[in-house]
Design a protein around this motif. Structure first.
Motif, PDB file in Angstrom:
ATOM      1  N   PRO A  93       1.832 -17.216 -24.606  1.00 17.57           N
ATOM      2  CA  PRO A  93       2.987 -18.404 -24.799  1.00 17.57           C
ATOM      3  C   PRO A  93       3.996 -18.165 -23.942  1.00 17.57           C
ATOM      4  O   PRO A  93       4.713 -19.232 -23.918  1.00 17.57           O
ATOM      5  CB  PRO A  93       3.215 -17.972 -26.307  1.00 17.57           C
ATOM      6  N   ASN A  94       4.280 -17.054 -23.158  1.00 15.91           N
ATOM      7  CA  ASN A  94       5.271 -16.864 -22.398  1.00 15.91           C
ATOM      8  C   ASN A  94       4.812 -17.350 -20.863  1.00 15.91           C
ATOM      9  O   ASN A  94       5.557 -17.222 -19.949  1.00 15.91           O
ATOM     10  CB  ASN A  94       5.382 -15.532 -22.280  1.00 15.91           C
ATOM     11  N   THR A 125     -13.105  -9.480 -13.451  1.00 17.54           N
ATOM     12  CA  THR A 125     -13.960 -10.148 -14.519  1.00 17.54           C
ATOM     13  C   THR A 125     -13.276 -11.533 -14.892  1.00 17.54           C
ATOM     14  O   THR A 125     -12.322 -11.430 -15.340  1.00 17.54           O
ATOM     15  CB  THR A 125     -14.007  -9.286 -15.589  1.00 17.54           C
ATOM     16  N   ILE A 126     -14.229 -12.561 -15.016  1.00  5.84           N
ATOM     17  CA  ILE A 126     -13.478 -13.805 -15.438  1.00  5.84           C
ATOM     18  C   ILE A 126     -13.698 -13.826 -17.007  1.00  5.84           C
ATOM     19  O   ILE A 126     -12.561 -14.387 -17.511  1.00  5.84           O
ATOM     20  CB  ILE A 126     -14.591 -14.815 -14.958  1.00  5.84           C
ATOM     21  N   CYS A 127     -14.523 -13.590 -17.506  1.00 12.16           N
ATOM     22  CA  CYS A 127     -14.815 -13.412 -19.016  1.00 12.16           C
ATOM     23  C   CYS A 127     -16.144 -12.578 -19.409  1.00 12.16           C
ATOM     24  O   CYS A 127     -16.750 -12.209 -18.590  1.00 12.16           O
ATOM     25  CB  CYS A 127     -14.871 -14.797 -19.653  1.00 12.16           C
ATOM     26  N   ASP A 128     -16.342 -12.434 -20.783  1.00 13.57           N
ATOM     27  CA  ASP A 128     -17.595 -12.019 -21.209  1.00 13.57           C
ATOM     28  C   ASP A 128     -18.373 -13.044 -21.851  1.00 13.57           C
ATOM     29  O   ASP A 128     -17.597 -14.114 -22.215  1.00 13.57           O
ATOM     30  CB  ASP A 128     -17.254 -10.942 -22.089  1.00 13.57           C
ATOM     31  N   LEU A 129     -19.581 -12.791 -22.147  1.00  8.21           N
ATOM     32  CA  LEU A 129     -20.473 -13.838 -22.922  1.00  8.21           C
ATOM     33  C   LEU A 129     -19.724 -14.422 -24.153  1.00  8.21           C
ATOM     34  O   LEU A 129     -19.797 -15.535 -24.436  1.00  8.21           O
ATOM     35  CB  LEU A 129     -21.753 -13.091 -22.960  1.00  8.21           C
ATOM     36  N   LEU A 139      -9.451 -11.384 -23.217  1.00  7.21           N
ATOM     37  CA  LEU A 139      -8.384 -10.279 -23.237  1.00  7.21           C
ATOM     38  C   LEU A 139      -7.081 -10.832 -23.784  1.00  7.21           C
ATOM     39  O   LEU A 139      -5.972 -10.704 -23.413  1.00  7.21           O
ATOM     40  CB  LEU A 139      -8.045 -10.171 -21.758  1.00  7.21           C
ATOM     41  N   ASP A 140      -7.363 -11.836 -25.042  1.00 10.27           N
ATOM     42  CA  ASP A 140      -6.260 -12.101 -25.814  1.00 10.27           C
ATOM     43  C   ASP A 140      -5.348 -13.351 -25.233  1.00 10.27           C
ATOM     44  O   ASP A 140      -4.240 -13.636 -25.816  1.00 10.27           O
ATOM     45  CB  ASP A 140      -5.384 -11.038 -26.307  1.00 10.27           C
ATOM     46  N   TYR A 141      -5.531 -13.410 -23.939  1.00  8.22           N
ATOM     47  CA  TYR A 141      -4.482 -14.622 -23.160  1.00  8.22           C
ATOM     48  C   TYR A 141      -5.437 -15.546 -22.238  1.00  8.22           C
ATOM     49  O   TYR A 141      -4.747 -16.244 -21.686  1.00  8.22           O
ATOM     50  CB  TYR A 141      -3.543 -14.067 -22.612  1.00  8.22           C
ATOM     51  N   TYR A 142      -6.548 -15.509 -22.198  1.00  7.92           N
ATOM     52  CA  TYR A 142      -7.625 -16.468 -21.461  1.00  7.92           C
ATOM     53  C   TYR A 142      -8.455 -17.226 -22.232  1.00  7.92           C
ATOM     54  O   TYR A 142      -9.255 -16.397 -22.880  1.00  7.92           O
ATOM     55  CB  TYR A 142      -8.170 -15.617 -20.148  1.00  7.92           C
ATOM     56  N   ARG A 143      -8.751 -18.545 -22.014  1.00  4.84           N
ATOM     57  CA  ARG A 143      -9.701 -19.210 -22.603  1.00  4.84           C
ATOM     58  C   ARG A 143     -10.503 -19.554 -21.415  1.00  4.84           C
ATOM     59  O   ARG A 143      -9.851 -20.316 -20.459  1.00  4.84           O
ATOM     60  CB  ARG A 143      -9.508 -20.197 -23.316  1.00  4.84           C
ATOM     61  N   VAL A 144     -11.897 -19.599 -21.463  1.00  8.11           N
ATOM     62  CA  VAL A 144     -12.888 -20.059 -20.308  1.00  8.11           C
ATOM     63  C   VAL A 144     -13.688 -20.986 -20.718  1.00  8.11           C
ATOM     64  O   VAL A 144     -14.179 -21.185 -21.865  1.00  8.11           O
ATOM     65  CB  VAL A 144     -13.421 -18.891 -19.617  1.00  8.11           C
TER      66      VAL A 144
END
Length: 170
Positions: A93-94, A125-129, A139-144
């Motif tokens: 949110p920040n 790392t972009i994201c996990d499966l 990581l609680d702050y990215y959506r892919v």
């Protein structure tokens, strides 16, 4: 082979036995005549039909092998591959990011604990499966997302939900 056929079929789907009125065939023969018609419609000779059956059996066994691997957790279907582009948005949110950020998958890592990671060429790392498949934050702050338009829609919804907040530009 066409002139050797014992059955005929017209353009309306009607069929019969050459030189014989099919309506006069005894009822117990109709099943055999239908099988003969279906066989002749395949336009395959017995050797070709055996080859088709053998290939079908081989493919069925292969499919069962892969299904067993999936059941045992030894085979994973991945939603993307190296070279694909994924689009990431910040959900912190920040932080304000005006558009989805593209990330190209360089390679895929499978860790000893079973986690599957999609990694960029720089090693980040972009994201996990799990986060990619389920739309969960990474990581609680990215959506892919798989596409730019999916990511843009999610970003717009996120910004609408933040009305009244004062995010800063990154």
């Amino acid at each position: 082979m066409e002139n050797q056929k014992l059955t005929w079929m017209d353009e309306n789907g009607g069929w019969g036995l050459k030189n014989y009125d099919i309506r006069q065939a005894p009822g117990e023969l109709m099943g055999a005549l239908c099988k003969l018609r279906d066989y002749e419609m395949s336009n395959l000779d017995p050797r070709q039909l055996q080859a088709v059956d053998a290939e079908f059996s081989r493919q069925a066994k292969e499919l069962m092998h892969y299904r067993e691997l999936v059941k045992k957790g030894l085979l994973v279907e991945l939603p993307c591959r190296p070279g694909d582009t994924l689009y990431r948005i910040d959900t912190d949110p920040n932080i304000f990011c005006g558009s989805p950020v593209p990330h190209t998958v360089d390679h895929i890592e499978i860790r000893e604990d079973g986690r599957v990671l999609f990694v960029e060429s720089g090693g980040e790392t972009i994201c996990d499966l799990e986060s990619l498949q389920n739309g969960m934050p990474y990581l609680d702050y990215y959506r892919v997302f798989h596409t730019y338009s999916e990511a843009q829609r999610a970003l717009e919804q996120l910004m609408e939900s933040r009305t009244g907040q004062q995010p800063y530009q990154r």
